[in-house]
Design a protein around this motif. Structure first.
Motif, mmCIF file in Angstrom:
data_model
loop_
_atom_site.group_PDB
_atom_site.id
_atom_site.type_symbol
_atom_site.label_atom_id
_atom_site.label_comp_id
_atom_site.label_asym_id
_atom_site.label_seq_id
_atom_site.Cartn_x
_atom_site.Cartn_y
_atom_site.Cartn_z
ATOM 1 N N ILE B 156 0.841 -1.198 0.000
ATOM 2 C CA ILE B 156 0.000 0.000 0.000
ATOM 3 C C ILE B 156 0.869 1.237 0.000
ATOM 4 C CG2 ILE B 156 -1.672 1.296 1.343
ATOM 5 C CD1 ILE B 156 -2.771 -1.388 2.305
ATOM 6 N N ARG B 160 1.180 4.331 -2.657
ATOM 7 C CA ARG B 160 1.068 5.739 -2.278
ATOM 8 C C ARG B 160 2.255 6.539 -2.788
ATOM 9 N NH1 ARG B 160 -1.123 6.001 3.918
ATOM 10 N NH2 ARG B 160 -3.192 5.182 3.511
ATOM 11 N N ILE B 307 -4.509 10.656 2.262
ATOM 12 C CA ILE B 307 -3.918 10.557 0.919
ATOM 13 C C ILE B 307 -4.753 11.291 -0.126
ATOM 14 C CG2 ILE B 307 -4.947 8.249 0.612
ATOM 15 C CD1 ILE B 307 -1.626 9.164 -0.897
ATOM 16 N N ASP B 308 -6.079 11.142 -0.065
ATOM 17 C CA ASP B 308 -6.876 11.784 -1.118
ATOM 18 C C ASP B 308 -6.839 13.292 -0.999
ATOM 19 O OD1 ASP B 308 -8.279 11.355 1.243
ATOM 20 O OD2 ASP B 308 -10.179 11.778 0.271
ATOM 21 N N ASP C 28 -8.379 2.364 -1.573
ATOM 22 C CA ASP C 28 -8.138 2.957 -0.271
ATOM 23 C C ASP C 28 -9.419 2.972 0.566
ATOM 24 O OD1 ASP C 28 -6.374 4.098 1.541
ATOM 25 O OD2 ASP C 28 -7.115 6.108 1.094
ATOM 26 N N ARG C 344 -12.142 5.858 4.479
ATOM 27 C CA ARG C 344 -10.779 5.687 3.981
ATOM 28 C C ARG C 344 -9.957 4.937 5.020
ATOM 29 N NH1 ARG C 344 -9.437 7.513 -1.232
ATOM 30 N NH2 ARG C 344 -11.291 8.548 -1.937
ATOM 31 N N ALA C 346 -7.163 5.644 6.433
ATOM 32 C CA ALA C 346 -6.675 6.481 7.522
ATOM 33 C C ALA C 346 -7.809 6.837 8.473
ATOM 34 C CB ALA C 346 -6.040 7.739 6.954
#
Lengths: 121, 335, 364
Positions: B156, B160, B307-308, C28, C344, C346
């Motif tokens: 993962i 990223r 991340i997004d 994700d 997500r 996270a």
């Protein structure tokens, strides 16, 4: 309130309609000659509580699921089922939640065989 | 002076037409850079620990050496004395080469930067572009390492790293284009010389901001440390690393900070330019350390971004801002 | 899309103990979360059946090691109810004060861990931990211990409060109040925090009731239920405090509600000190044989820092015949299986963090 297990699902549905929409806990007590399953329900708006008690014979341990009425019954039913070896009918049997054995020992039953390491008082 | 004569000899070796001499000089230079990186990495690791400890009302390392300055060395010894892991799922060749590749890329980048006014491995006209070509390989090497380790967390993290590469190289390159516009070329010596009147941080503040943020993302410092996000991915691409390798990865982390802060101080803070009595290299080092300390303070205070959101920020904020910066630069300095 | 299944835990930096999550990821985005619990299952309920009444409080404290006194107190008051023992009035006030201090300590720990879950480099954690230590200092002064207190006795306390306890507590509370403001400015001025917390892990009130969540998680969804108000115990009905609710039900609301609750607790303690009568607060010394049982079946509900804690005690002659503990963390953890879909990766940990779990209490 003592009820029969056959009317459990219907009773829970009725009580939910009359405001008892919060399931506090499901548990059971082993009285050796019989087991009692307990359903604690609460009406949050009117601030009242009700306990449903179901007596079960040790030879015939099963209960209908109430997971359709209360999602929170999911883990409580699984916990009770493992701890007392009570079969829950009407839902698919998931993996064991708390135990790492085969789930039929019923550790909280009075007849549970303690290991050699444990010494009771 | 002795140093002057050594530098002169070294430069003549670098410039000589004999390839063997060139090679020897380059290897010596690479070793020197490695040592500089090691010393900086060591000291920076200690400063970072102490600073973060200060921010958290702690003391940080105190026992090993004066002010705990030998703590990192003790940790290093500990890491090297631990048993190494044998990974079942790993592609061992790729996995064991990725980290050395990363470290050599970092050393190569620092070699390309003009640290002293007189010393640089090669003073070519497109030096800055070459630096970023090398830097752009780093996420790919991280991807290889994470992908080869056969661990899902590392996998993962590897994905990223590629996402970050895609969204943060573009604003970096656009800012570099603006720098090229002002200084009429990509020669690093020339870029520093052009800043003798005004540092580029004054001439293009937007460009500096974009560059700083994108550079933080590039070297995985918080709040953009998504590749080693410890609360989600444990240690990201380093999750299954053997302890000795992990020590190298830490070294890599610190050298990347050094590299990027050197780069920022060369491109925006005038490199070795500064009042006379202090030598130029010291000025550069001071500027780099200030940048590194700012990065540490950011690390101590901020939360990690998702991340997004980071990708969205890269595409929707940084790229437009860097384009605006490019246009303003063109209008003011060229048009 | 291919589903990636990853195993998070039982050894992982942010699972707050030995929790294992089997997570199915689609890119994700989370498809499914299956918590595997039971790594810390010690069979406390069974263990209590083999011990005399007053041998059990230490076991109760090990359930939630961040708020041990609430569990100790709930058990002891269940036993008091079973044996028909009245609690002395001064002891009631002392219990309320100590329990509220315990709540503050527990919530401060939450503030710290949420920083870690959001990927902060332990700064917030150390700050909150430092302040929690100040509260623990007070508890240590009052009980003699920092972590596991065992200071509840039948009908009262192990010891009365030390003479200058009130001044020191008020001093510390003022400090904590100041620090809460600092946390607010430190956390809520950070745009990344808002981005990571707002509109994430939303739990609407109907769903919250259906999932059975309790405590701050329930109140952050806009359901006004707090045992301290709805079925008051001790002197909570004489003290003036509000039950704070927030309607949003997202991660930010759950975080914010705990700050608000800490403020209310501070108010409560200050008032309790003003109203506390002089007199005797000591309970019965621990003897192996307790007085004869009066009530066969008792059920005690308490508002523990993590949520509603219920002790259902079937009394035998000298020891519990069956003790069933309704653990707030158990049911709050179950909610994550229904909240996680669509989050997500996270955010899963942020959401898990706002549920404020202690695995010792989940597994029992």
């Amino acid at each position: 309130m003592k009820i029969k297990r056959e009317e459990l699902a219907q009773k829970i549905g009725e009580m939910k309609a009359s405001g008892y929409s919060y399931l506090v806990k499901i548990t059971a007590v082993d009285y050796v000659d019989h087991l009692t399953a307990l359903y604690f329900l609460r009406d949050i708006d009117k601030n009242r509580e009700e306990t449903l008690e179901i007596d079960l014979a040790p030879t015939d341990l099963w209960l209908p699921t109430i997971i359709k009425a209360h999602t929170s019954a999911d883990w409580y039913e699984r916990e009770m089922s493992e701890m007392f070896d009570i079969k829950i009918k009407g839902r698919k049997a998931p993996r064991l939640l708390l135990e790492r054995w085969d789930g039929t020992e019923g550790p909280l039953r009075k007849g549970f065989a303690w290991g050699e390491d444990y010494k009771s008082m | 002076m002795l140093i002057d004569s050594i530098v002169k000899l070294f430069n003549s070796l670098l410039a000589s037409s004999n390839i063997a001499y060139n090679l020897i000089a380059l290897i010596i230079y690479a070793i020197i850079i490695f040592l500089v990186l090691a010393v900086f990495g060591y000291m920076f690791g200690w400063v970072e620990r102490k600073l973060i400890a200060k921010a958290q009302y702690r003391h940080g390392p105190t026992y090993v050496g004066k002010y705990g300055i030998l703590q990192n060395f003790a940790d290093l010894v500990k890491l090297f004395s631990k048993a190494s892991l044998d990974l079942d799922n790993a592609d061992s060749i790729l996995y064991s080469t990725a980290l050395p590749i990363l470290i050599s890329l970092t050393i190569f980048t620092v070699m390309l930067l003009p640290i002293f006014p007189s010393i640089q491995a090669t003073n070519i006209s497109f030096g800055l572009l070459l630096v970023f070509v090398v830097i752009a390989f780093m996420p790919i090497a991280i991807f290889l390492s994470g992908y080869a380790s056969g661990n899902k967390f590392a996998d993962i993290s590897a994905q990223r790293s590629i996402l970050m590469l895609l969204s943060y190289e573009i604003p970096l390159m656009l800012v570099i284009a603006a720098i090229g516009l002002i200084s009429k070329g990509y020669n690093l010596q020339n870029i520093i010389a052009m800043q003798s009147n005004a540092y580029y941080i004054v001439l293009m503040p937007i460009g500096f901001a974009v560059f700083f943020i994108a550079m933080l993302a590039e070297i995985e410092r918080p709040p953009f440390d998504l590749m080693e996000a410890d609360s989600e991915l444990i240690a990201g691409w380093m999750t299954d690393m053997s302890p000795a390798y992990y020590a190298l990865a830490l070294f890599l982390d610190y050298s990347k900070v050094f590299m990027s802060s050197l780069l920022i101080s060369i491109l925006f803070l005038g490199g070795w330019l500064g009042p006379a009595p202090i030598p130029g290299a010291v000025w550069l080092l001071i500027k780099a350390i200030v940048i590194a300390v700012i990065a540490v303070i950011i690390r101590a205070t901020t939360f990690r971004m998702r991340i997004d959101r980071i990708l969205r920020m890269g595409w929707l904020i940084l790229i437009p801002l860097s384009l605006i910066n490019l246009i303003i630069t063109y209008i003011v300095f060229v048009g | 899309m291919a589903i990636t299944r990853i195993n998070i835990g039982p050894v992982h930096p942010s699972t707050h103990g030995v929790l294992q999550l089997v997570v199915d990821l689609d890119g994700d985005t989370i498809e499914r979360v299956d918590p595997h619990i039971g790594y810390l299952h010690r069979g406390v309920e069974k263990l209590t059946e083999t011990r005399m009444y007053m041998q059990n409080p230490p076991y109760m404290e090990k359930l939630d090691y961040l708020a041990p006194m609430s569990y100790d107190e709930a058990y002891v008051s269940a036993v008091e109810k079973a044996l028909g023992i009245e609690v002395k009035e001064r002891a009631m006030y002392i219990r309320v004060i100590l329990l509220e201090l315990q709540r503050i300590a527990s919530h401060l720990f939450f503030i710290g861990t949420i920083g870690n879950d959001l990927g902060q480099m332990f700064t917030l954690f150390m700050w909150a931990y430092m302040d929690r230590d100040k509260v623990l200092d007070l508890l240590q002064e009052a009980t003699g211990s920092r972590m596991f207190y065992v200071n509840m006795r039948l009908g009262g306390m192990l010891s009365d409060l030390p003479p200058d306890f009130e001044e020191r507590t008020l001093e510390t509370l003022d400090y904590v109040e100041k620090r809460i403001k600092e946390y607010e400015s430190f956390i809520e001025k950070n745009p990344v925090f808002h981005e990571r917390m707002k509109n994430i892990g939303i739990l609407p009130p109907e769903k919250a009731l259906d999932l059975g969540v309790t405590g701050p998680v329930l109140r952050a969804s806009g359901v006004q239920y707090d045992v301290r108000k709805n079925s008051p115990y001790y002197v909570y009905d004489k003290l003036h405090f509000e039950i704070k609710i927030l309607t949003k039900g997202d991660n930010f609301a759950r975080y914010k509600l705990r700050l608000l609750e800490m403020r209310e607790s501070i108010r409560l303690i200050k008032e309790a000190f003003k109203r506390m009568p002089a007199g005797d607060a000591l309970g019965q010394p621990v003897k192996l044989r307790s007085p004869p049982t009066k009530n066969k079946i008792v059920c005690v509900s308490r508002e523990a820092p993590k949520g509603e804690l219920m002790m259902y005690l079937v009394a035998d002659d000298q020891k519990p015949y069956r003790l069933s503990i309704r653990s707030p963390n158990f049911i709050n953890l179950m909610a994550i299986t229904h909240m996680a879909k669509g989050l997500r990766t996270a955010d899963l940990f942020a959401t898990l963090g706002t549920l404020d779990l202690v695995m010792g209490c989940v597994d029992r």
